[in-house]
Design a protein around this motif. Structure first.
Motif, short mmCIF file in Angstrom:
data_model
loop_
_atom_site.label_atom_id
_atom_site.label_comp_id
_atom_site.label_asym_id
_atom_site.label_seq_id
_atom_site.Cartn_x
_atom_site.Cartn_y
_atom_site.Cartn_z
N PRO A 102 0.89 -1.40 -0.09
CA PRO A 102 -0.10 -0.03 -0.11
C PRO A 102 0.75 1.16 -0.26
O PRO A 102 2.03 1.27 0.52
CB PRO A 102 -0.96 -0.15 1.49
CG PRO A 102 -0.22 -1.27 2.07
CD PRO A 102 0.66 -1.97 1.30
N ALA A 103 0.34 2.24 -0.68
CA ALA A 103 1.06 3.58 -0.65
C ALA A 103 0.24 4.41 0.45
O ALA A 103 -0.81 4.76 0.19
CB ALA A 103 1.01 4.33 -2.11
N ALA A 104 0.79 4.58 1.37
CA ALA A 104 0.25 5.44 2.70
C ALA A 104 -0.35 6.86 1.99
O ALA A 104 0.58 7.54 1.53
CB ALA A 104 1.27 5.52 3.89
N SER A 105 -1.32 7.27 2.86
CA SER A 105 -1.61 8.75 2.67
C SER A 105 -1.29 9.40 3.98
O SER A 105 -0.95 8.93 4.85
CB SER A 105 -3.32 8.81 2.54
OG SER A 105 -3.71 8.15 3.71
N PRO A 106 -1.26 10.74 3.80
CA PRO A 106 -0.87 11.42 5.12
C PRO A 106 -1.68 11.02 6.20
O PRO A 106 -1.06 10.89 7.46
CB PRO A 106 -1.17 12.98 4.63
CG PRO A 106 -0.99 12.98 3.27
CD PRO A 106 -1.77 11.65 2.63
N ALA A 107 -3.05 10.52 6.06
CA ALA A 107 -3.99 10.26 7.15
C ALA A 107 -3.38 9.10 7.89
O ALA A 107 -3.31 8.60 9.00
CB ALA A 107 -5.17 10.12 6.60
N ASP A 108 -2.99 7.96 6.93
CA ASP A 108 -2.27 6.61 7.59
C ASP A 108 -1.05 7.22 8.14
O ASP A 108 -0.62 6.66 9.55
CB ASP A 108 -1.84 5.96 6.29
CG ASP A 108 -3.09 5.20 5.66
OD1 ASP A 108 -3.76 4.57 6.21
OD2 ASP A 108 -2.93 5.64 4.53
N ALA A 109 -0.08 8.16 7.76
CA ALA A 109 1.04 8.55 8.68
C ALA A 109 0.59 9.27 10.11
O ALA A 109 1.37 8.83 10.88
CB ALA A 109 1.82 9.72 7.97
N VAL A 110 -0.58 9.93 9.85
CA VAL A 110 -0.99 10.73 11.29
C VAL A 110 -1.30 9.62 12.27
O VAL A 110 -0.90 9.76 13.51
CB VAL A 110 -2.06 11.51 10.89
CG1 VAL A 110 -2.61 12.07 12.21
CG2 VAL A 110 -1.55 12.86 10.14
N SER A 111 -2.03 8.47 11.81
CA SER A 111 -2.32 7.39 12.59
C SER A 111 -1.27 6.72 13.42
O SER A 111 -1.27 6.53 14.66
CB SER A 111 -3.23 6.16 11.74
OG SER A 111 -4.36 6.70 11.35
N ALA A 112 -0.05 6.62 12.61
CA ALA A 112 0.91 5.84 13.00
C ALA A 112 1.85 6.87 13.97
O ALA A 112 1.98 6.46 14.97
CB ALA A 112 2.07 5.77 11.87
N ILE A 113 1.86 8.06 13.71
CA ILE A 113 2.48 8.97 14.47
C ILE A 113 1.71 9.17 16.13
O ILE A 113 2.28 9.31 17.21
CB ILE A 113 2.29 10.42 14.11
CG1 ILE A 113 3.37 10.57 12.85
CG2 ILE A 113 2.87 11.69 14.99
CD1 ILE A 113 3.37 11.87 11.95
N GLU A 114 0.35 9.38 15.82
CA GLU A 114 -0.47 9.38 17.05
C GLU A 114 -0.11 8.24 18.06
O GLU A 114 -0.13 8.31 19.27
CB GLU A 114 -2.03 9.61 16.74
CG GLU A 114 -2.13 11.01 16.12
CD GLU A 114 -3.75 11.40 15.80
OE1 GLU A 114 -3.69 12.43 15.41
OE2 GLU A 114 -4.29 10.29 15.60
N ALA A 115 -0.25 6.98 17.38
CA ALA A 115 0.02 5.70 18.15
C ALA A 115 1.34 5.92 18.69
O ALA A 115 1.56 5.34 19.97
CB ALA A 115 -0.20 4.54 17.07
N ALA A 116 2.32 6.07 18.08
CA ALA A 116 3.68 6.26 18.52
C ALA A 116 3.57 7.09 19.73
O ALA A 116 4.31 7.09 20.98
CB ALA A 116 4.60 6.73 17.56
N SER A 117 2.88 8.41 19.61
CA SER A 117 3.04 9.43 20.54
C SER A 117 2.20 8.93 21.88
O SER A 117 2.82 9.16 22.92
CB SER A 117 2.46 10.61 20.14
OG SER A 117 2.28 11.55 21.18
#
Ligand code: NAD
Length: 471
Positions: A38-53
């Protein structure tokens, strides 16, 4: 749930992408598309960032002993993927299995074990005369990695970042992301807490701004081209984020006057020709005494037949295809350019006889001047440039006349070689074929980067200092 190449690993789960966009992975040895990610969208990146945070404070509070125990468990699980790692690097990168087993796989286990070992040696608390100094995690680290050592670059970031109490969003190269899925599988099965480590796959250009500018990201750890590294850093610095950059190189190998140059050939060929020359530390400029040029050329040509070019899945193959069509065409364009610039093509070029993929034979240019573009720009292919000198001072000047400073090597009488090593401006210098020390710092001078990876220094890169004045 078992890992799957069509999902992201976010917050401890294999989740559906928020987009239907995919990236085709082509086997460079056959030019066939063999899978998609899959080619992530910025929204996927935000989900990953929020989980990490969300996971970061609890992970920082886990003791180093516990983090080490979890990492040890993940390493043991990861090792069970050995055969699959070797196979996947042949498919996605075109790496010959003989090379892949050693460099793309086993060395990465060694590296991980070394980080585990070295983590205990990092001084997390030091008593000063009037203060206590603590080394704390930076926070959420976005790790962005290139395609040429798919697992190596990931291990160099993700393992030390986690050991030091950071949480991670990993975005591997869209061209070679597959072994990162296996690594996530190991973390999941080792019971890493949800959100400590997260994987998205996708194109850098689409995700770079989100990763660099999101306020919950504390650090960008980037390995890749100097051009992208600069662009990404400028974005990250608008939020004053920590940056660590491992960038390109155009590394010199100085041969000092010697009776016999043959002991240096293995190191030269391994560095510039294995992995099809797609190595940031490749010794791409060979600097030799002018009076011995003929003899050295003959020596190199006599040893080239050792380097069989062909099917990466054949255990006898030493050199596979270039990793992609783009890289293949880029290298061929430099072969044309070198001849236009007046260098002599001693051997090499496209190798259609090796198969239908993107094969290029080991290529050597001689009569190269250091002002030529083939001597200044990172070709990132199996292309060696031979330059000559009359005095040792001139050899050192040529070695240092580059915008880069990642790697270098010297061959010759020991004391003289060590003296030259000290004068070369680069982060690593090998003398007379000394092997790499996995615990030593790795990184670049000049435009080759900022920061260090490897061993204790690589671990400390993912920490920040706090002084408490309590007495
Ligand atoms: P690249 O710079 O094109 O891509 C590297 C990563 O950055 C990829 O994950 C890519 O998707 C992402 N990216 C691309 N554009 C982006 C953007 N605008 N914002 C954010 N991310 C973006 O490099 P590459 O072609 O994958 O790798 C080759 C380069 O990597 C060479 O220059 C090589 O020297 C360098 N390299 C350096 C080291 C080192 O340790 N110094 C190691 C390996 C490779």
């Amino acid at each position: 749930m078992p890992y799957s190449f069509d999902r992201f690993f976010i917050n401890g789960l294999w989740v559906e992408p928020k987009t239907s966009d995919t990236i085709a992975l082509e086997n460079p040895a056959t030019r066939e598309v063999f899978t998609h990610v899959p080619a992530a969208s910025p929204a996927d990146a935000v989900s990953a960032i929020e989980a990490a945070s969300a996971a970061q404070p609890a992970w920082a509070a886990v003791s180093l002993d516990e983090r080490i125990a979890l990492m040890q468990k993940a390493l043991e699980i990861f090792k069970t993927h050995r055969e699959e790692i070797i196979r996947l690097e042949a498919l996605e990168l075109g790496a010959p299995i003989s090379y892949s087993a050693v460099s793309h796989c086993d060395y990465q286990f060694t590296r991980t074990a070394s980080y585990i070992e070295e983590a205990r040696k990092v001084a997390l608390q030091e008593e000063f005369a009037q203060s206590t100094v603590l080394r704390e995690p930076v926070g959420v680290v976005a790790c962005i990695t290139p395609w040429n050592y798919p697992l190596g670059q990931v291990v160099q970031k993700v393992i030390p970042a986690l050991l030091m109490g950071n949480t991670v969003v990993l975005k591997p190269s869209q061209h070679t992301p597959l072994t990162s899925f296996l690594l996530m599988d190991a973390f999941e099965r080792a019971d890493f807490p949800a959100g400590t480590v997260n994987l998205i796959t996708g194109r850098g250009a689409a995700l770079g701004d989100t990763l660099a500018e999101h306020p919950l990201v504390d650090m960008i750890s980037f390995t890749g081209s100097t051009a992208v590294g600069i662009k990404l850093s400028q974005k990250a610095l608008t939020g004053v984020k920590r940056i660590s950059l491992e960038l390109g190189g155009k590394s010199p190998f100085v041969w000092l006057e010697s009776e016999d140059y043959s002991p240096a050939v293995n190191q030269l060929f391994s560095s510039i020709f294995l992995n099809s020359g797609q190595t940031c530390t490749a010794l791409s400029r060979l600097i030799v005494p002018r009076k011995d040029l003929e003899r050295i050329q003959e020596l190199l040509l006599s040893r080239l037949p050792e380097l069989t070019v062909g099917d990466p899945l054949d255990p006898a193959t030493k050199i596979g295809p270039m990793a992609s069509k783009v890289q293949y065409e880029k290298v061929l364009s430099y072969l044309e350019l070198g001849q236009k610039e007046g260098a002599t093509l001693l051997c090499g070029g496209a190798a259609p006889e090796a198969g239908s993929g993107y094969f290029i034979r080991p290529t050597i240019f001689t009569n190269v001047k250091n002002s030529m573009r083939i001597a200044r720009e990172e070709i990132f292919g199996p292309v060696l440039c031979i330059l000559t000198y009359d005095t040792v001072d001139e050899a050192v000047a040529i070695a240092n006349d580059t915008p880069y400073g990642l790697n270098a090597a010297v061959y010759g009488p020991r004391e003289a070689a060590l003296a030259v090593a000290r004068r070369i401006k680069s982060g690593n210098v090998y003398v007379n074929g000394g092997p790499r020390d996995v615990t030593a710092p790795f990184g670049g001078y000049k435009q080759s980067g900022i920061g260090r990876e490897g061993g204790r220094y690589g671990l400390m890169e993912f920490t920040q200092l706090k002084a408490i004045f309590d007495r």
